[in-house]
Design an enzyme around this catalytic site. Structure first.
Site, PDB file in Angstrom:
ATOM      1  N   GLU A   1      -0.638  -8.847   4.700  1.00  0.00           N
ATOM      2  CA  GLU A   1      -0.436  -9.001   6.992  1.00  0.00           C
ATOM      3  C   GLU A   1      -1.910  -8.556   7.234  1.00  0.00           C
ATOM      4  OE1 GLU A   1      -0.023  -5.578   4.638  1.00  0.00           O
ATOM      5  OE2 GLU A   1      -0.618  -4.375   5.850  1.00  0.00           O
TER       6      GLU A   1
ATOM      7  N   CYS B   1       0.846  -1.312  -0.440  1.00  0.00           N
ATOM      8  CA  CYS B   1       0.241  -0.063  -0.285  1.00  0.00           C
ATOM      9  C   CYS B   1       0.939   1.203  -0.012  1.00  0.00           C
ATOM     10  CB  CYS B   1      -0.922  -0.135   1.006  1.00  0.00           C
ATOM     11  SG  CYS B   1      -1.719   1.239   0.723  1.00  0.00           S
TER      12      CYS B   1
ATOM     13  N   HIS C   1      -3.622  -5.986   1.367  1.00  0.00           N
ATOM     14  CA  HIS C   1      -2.774  -5.747   2.470  1.00  0.00           C
ATOM     15  C   HIS C   1      -2.878  -7.674   2.565  1.00  0.00           C
ATOM     16  CE1 HIS C   1      -2.491  -1.560   3.482  1.00  0.00           C
ATOM     17  NE2 HIS C   1      -3.971  -2.218   2.998  1.00  0.00           N
TER      18      HIS C   1
END
Lengths: 227, 83
Positions: free
Chosen positions: A196, A86, A194
């Protein structure tokens, strides 16, 4: 394996990145303040999402002028894996570590939701745990994730298999549905979704964990198995 | 002191979603003659006078102020007003 999670003023996915590498993957990780960083002792570098320097001027532009970027370039040249997610991806673009630039989303909206991605290249050090053309689900959360590069750069990305992830239903208008790319050498990955934020079932999905597992497995193969 | 006026716009051919939204609104207001809008940035820099000021501004634009992948820039250098 030791991960550095770089924290810029305005980073806000740094803890998620730390959680993914430290808790979900079970490896060592440090949160590293950008101004104090010495990246020489880390096996991988993670650039988290957020709004570095408030996204003033352009997303990632101010962060790309910080002194840590020269260290990033040195580590990238050494072949150290660098993952920018990002805002981290935006910083890699503005730093010139990856080609292209980001525009505002086509619909001008900030979008925060799960999107389906296709793994276009599962031969990178970040994606070997995925199947070829595997469709996975990862959250996106961005207002400027509309990836742009000119036709020459796009042809080069395609020719070198640098497109790693593409959107199944392109939410932001990115050229060629691009969601993530690597550099020519293959050790610097930038992506808008994302991974994560999707490392365990409790978070709604664990499709992102395979990315961190790929990094670990490939690092072990290169540095541990051969030792 | 010099006053530098810098205009930054998206390159021709690069989609400008803000411009499109503004154009749509102008058309809605009845200004149907508006065929295209490009939204950009305007900056003013007050810079100490130096011999190579033009080259410095050029460098600033390429290194930071504009992103040459998506943006064009142009600037003018004028006598600055004493503040």
């Amino acid at each position: 394996m030791k991960f550095a999670v770089i924290v810029f003023p305005g980073s806000n996915c740094d803890r998620d990145m730390y959680h993914a590498s430290k808790d979900a993957l079970g490896e060592e990780a440090d949160l590293v303040w950008y101004a104090d960083a010495n990246l020489a002792s880390y096996d991988a570098i993670l650039l988290p999402g957020g709004f570095s320097y408030g996204d003033y001027l352009r997303t990632g532009a101010i962060a790309s002028t910080s002194t840590i970027v020269s260290q990033l370039k040195i580590q990238a040249d050494k072949g150290v894996p660098i993952l920018g997610v990002c805002n981290g991806f935006q910083i890699l673009l503005e730093s010139g570590l990856l080609p292209g630039a980001m525009l505002k989303n086509k619909n001008l909206k900030f979008m925060c939701r799960f999107e389906q991605l296709m793994v276009e290249n599962n031969h990178t050090i970040f994606t070997t745990a995925y199947g070829e053309k595997e469709v996975i689900s990862l959250p996106i959360a961005h207002g400027e994730g509309n990836y742009y590069c000119d036709p020459t750069a796009l042809a080069s990305l395609k020719a070198n298999n640098q497109i790693v992830f593409s959107y199944v239903n392109n939410p932001n208008g990115s050229v060629a549905d691009i969601a993530g790319i690597v550099n020519e050498r293959g050790n610097v990955l930038g992506m808008m979704p994302h991974p994560e934020r999707a490392v365990e079932a409790l978070l709604g999905c664990d499709d992102g964990l395979k990315l961190f597992k790929s990094m670990l497995e490939n690092w072990r193969e290169a540095y541990v198995a051969g030792a | 002191m010099k006053k530098v006026k810098i205009h930054i716009t998206l390159k021709e051919g690069v989609l400008d979603p803000q411009g499109k939204a503004v154009q749509g609104s102008l058309n809605t207001l009845g200004y149907e003659a508006v065929q295209k809008v490009r939204v950009g940035k305007y900056m003013e820099l007050y810079v100490e006078d130096s011999a190579n000021i033009e080259q410095q501004i050029e460098d600033m634009c390429v290194k930071l102020l504009a992103n040459p992948v998506i943006e064009d820039y142009h600037y003018t250098v004028e006598e600055g007003v004493t503040q």
